[in-house]
Design an enzyme around this catalytic site. Sequence first.
Site, mmCIF file in Angstrom:
data_model
loop_
_atom_site.group_PDB
_atom_site.id
_atom_site.type_symbol
_atom_site.label_atom_id
_atom_site.label_comp_id
_atom_site.label_asym_id
_atom_site.label_seq_id
_atom_site.Cartn_x
_atom_site.Cartn_y
_atom_site.Cartn_z
ATOM 1 N N HIS A 151 0.804 -1.383 -0.041
ATOM 2 C CA HIS A 151 0.011 -0.032 -0.016
ATOM 3 C C HIS A 151 0.827 1.414 -0.171
ATOM 4 O O HIS A 151 0.684 2.145 -0.785
ATOM 5 C CB HIS A 151 -0.794 0.151 1.410
ATOM 6 N N GLU A 152 1.882 1.262 1.177
ATOM 7 C CA GLU A 152 2.782 2.419 1.086
ATOM 8 C C GLU A 152 3.593 2.740 -0.023
ATOM 9 O O GLU A 152 3.707 3.812 -0.592
ATOM 10 C CB GLU A 152 3.460 2.591 2.488
ATOM 11 N N HIS A 193 1.800 4.232 -3.031
ATOM 12 C CA HIS A 193 1.696 5.857 -2.818
ATOM 13 C C HIS A 193 2.942 6.238 -3.206
ATOM 14 O O HIS A 193 3.327 7.434 -3.914
ATOM 15 C CB HIS A 193 1.726 6.264 -1.227
ATOM 16 N N HIS A 237 3.279 6.719 -6.928
ATOM 17 C CA HIS A 237 2.703 7.755 -7.280
ATOM 18 C C HIS A 237 3.601 9.123 -7.370
ATOM 19 O O HIS A 237 3.778 10.105 -8.085
ATOM 20 C CB HIS A 237 1.603 8.078 -6.278
#
Length: 675
Positions: free
Chosen positions: A467-468, A471, A474
């Site tokens: 998940h991190e 990010h 991104h």
Amino acid sequence: MSILSEKFTTQHDTAPFSQIKNEDFLPAFKEGIASAKKEIDAIIANPEKPTFANTVEAMDFSGSTLDRISSIFFNLHSAETNDEIQKIAQEVSPLLSEFGNDIRLNADLFQRVKTVYDARESLNLNPEQTTLLDKKYKSFSRNGANLSEKKKNQLREIDKELSKLSLEFGENVLSETQGFELHITEEKDLSGLPEGTIEAAKELAVAQEKEGWIFTLDYPSYVPFMTYAANRELRKKMAIAFGSKGFQKNEFDNEEIVLKIAKLRFERAQLLGYASHAHFVLEERMAESPEKVSAFLNELLEKAKPAAEKEFEQLKKFAKDLDGIETLEKWDSAYYSEKLKQQLFNLDDEKLKPYFKLENVLDGAFTIAGRLFGLNFSEVDSIEKYHQDVKTYEVKNISGELVSIFYADFFPRKGKRNGAWMTSFKSQYVLNEINERPHISIVCNFTKPTETKPSLLTFNEVTTLFHEFGHALHGMLADTVYPSLSGTSVFWDFVELPSQIFENWCYEPEALALFAHHYQTRELIPTEYIHKIKESASFQEGLATMRQLSFGLLDMGWHGQDPTGITSIKDFENEQFASTKLYPDVNENAMSTSFSHIFQGGYSSGYYSYKWAEVLDADAFEYFQEQGIFDPEAAKRFQENILSKGGTEHPMVLYKRFRGSEPKPDALLKRAGLL
């Protein structure tokens, strides 16, 4: 001049942590604010007619030194804090909020921006420039530029007060987290706990020169304890300590702070002409209004509630049959859920952990990013770190050009807040034809290696890392001109799409084959385990959805209406939780007093966005499944339309360009087994 105010002479312009001392920060902030003010004054004093370049663009590139100092300081405040840093934060936060208001409430500056904004139709701007202009104009109009002098001053006072309160809130939560420990001296009280958890607790006791074992409220200690400890009374003790952070009528009590924050946010929104804080916030979100958010949450609640109630009844019956539990309490939920999951799927974290050695999982994330986006990660020692546990990497593309610097910080320690997050030390942007590459960091709290074992992750921690890392991608793959539109600078209910979609690869056999190898034998995770991971993915999804929705509804309760009549946090929470309540209430506990997402982080009126982004990510991943999870064309479309674009266009425009249509909740409901 402080080292922080000068141009860094390090390779890749990274932060020279070893040369930065705590006492450098306050003077650096003051210098940074003064130099940013000078840049703004120069824009205002420019005798030429206001243009997009000399006003809007110039503003976006102003204050870069101050931004850099802020990112270094506040990242340390979260990941490597101490009393001195906390004290500086209390001094600095009001200065920064005052500076922000000096800009947003500056009538001359606003006039220049407004002149450009009013002429926007004739300026022939590209989509990114159009977005920047719109954003800059709204940063004034939505923050009081049209108010009278008297109201502007009121706004300044509110903002100063809010920045202090949210800091105080976070510091109280940290003090309460670190102020509690469960000291066990009898071996029988360890019954049920995994050996790795016991070993870590032993090491903690040894470090404090105590006998026995110490458990804390840090996640790597708390979560396994609540999931596996057979001693129900001790689980109760831990759960009450965890749930009463900031709610103990002591020096770290957050009740008054929560009430003040909610009321000040409401007062601020009213001052600006909005019905509530949520109306103000949601105007700049995909969801647009509190009415739409409430409709969204309630629609999901309607779909999830029957499943949640059925799952809850099943869990109650299971606990009664197994251990004669008459009333299932909150401190029983993780324990009996895990036992039921083992019975249904014959799968538990302890079976899976040997296949998820931290270093292998991280390499897996790197490999997947390599196959999808052509990235290559190499660990380097030449980049300075703020703590010895941090790992540093150069990230390059297939042509060998630098894409990003990447920091990874994985283990809990004193002075580091709980949870997991992604952040950056430097944004990506293009200036003087140079594409400045970003410095991205992820911070987690996983179990530390012990003398006998490496760091082995639970499957939940594997998805947290992915998940991190989503990010982080991104941030790393950002490719925009303007710093304020780069990377994760997107609408808040869009920002979780890249992180949540990346979690999906953890469930795919083709992806797991790249990294899920036994840390001792190198044997690949058995196929039956992979099937069980997939099967169990929707286990108790109704209950999990209800829990998330309850947090979203609480957030909207605080922010979507007038909170001035609220006197008791406990009574208010009970009202908000009425439609999602399954477990008996725990008198000593409150959620709001440690709900850092909404009272310290940026999630006020935005907690719904996790579920909102789940709709996006399920719909988007369905496209990868149709094309193939490593399909180069699908990956290219996702990178070009989502990851590299940052906030340069409206997220729905970007999403439709990637997917071909608006997202529908069906993919999420299907994945969650709620259809």
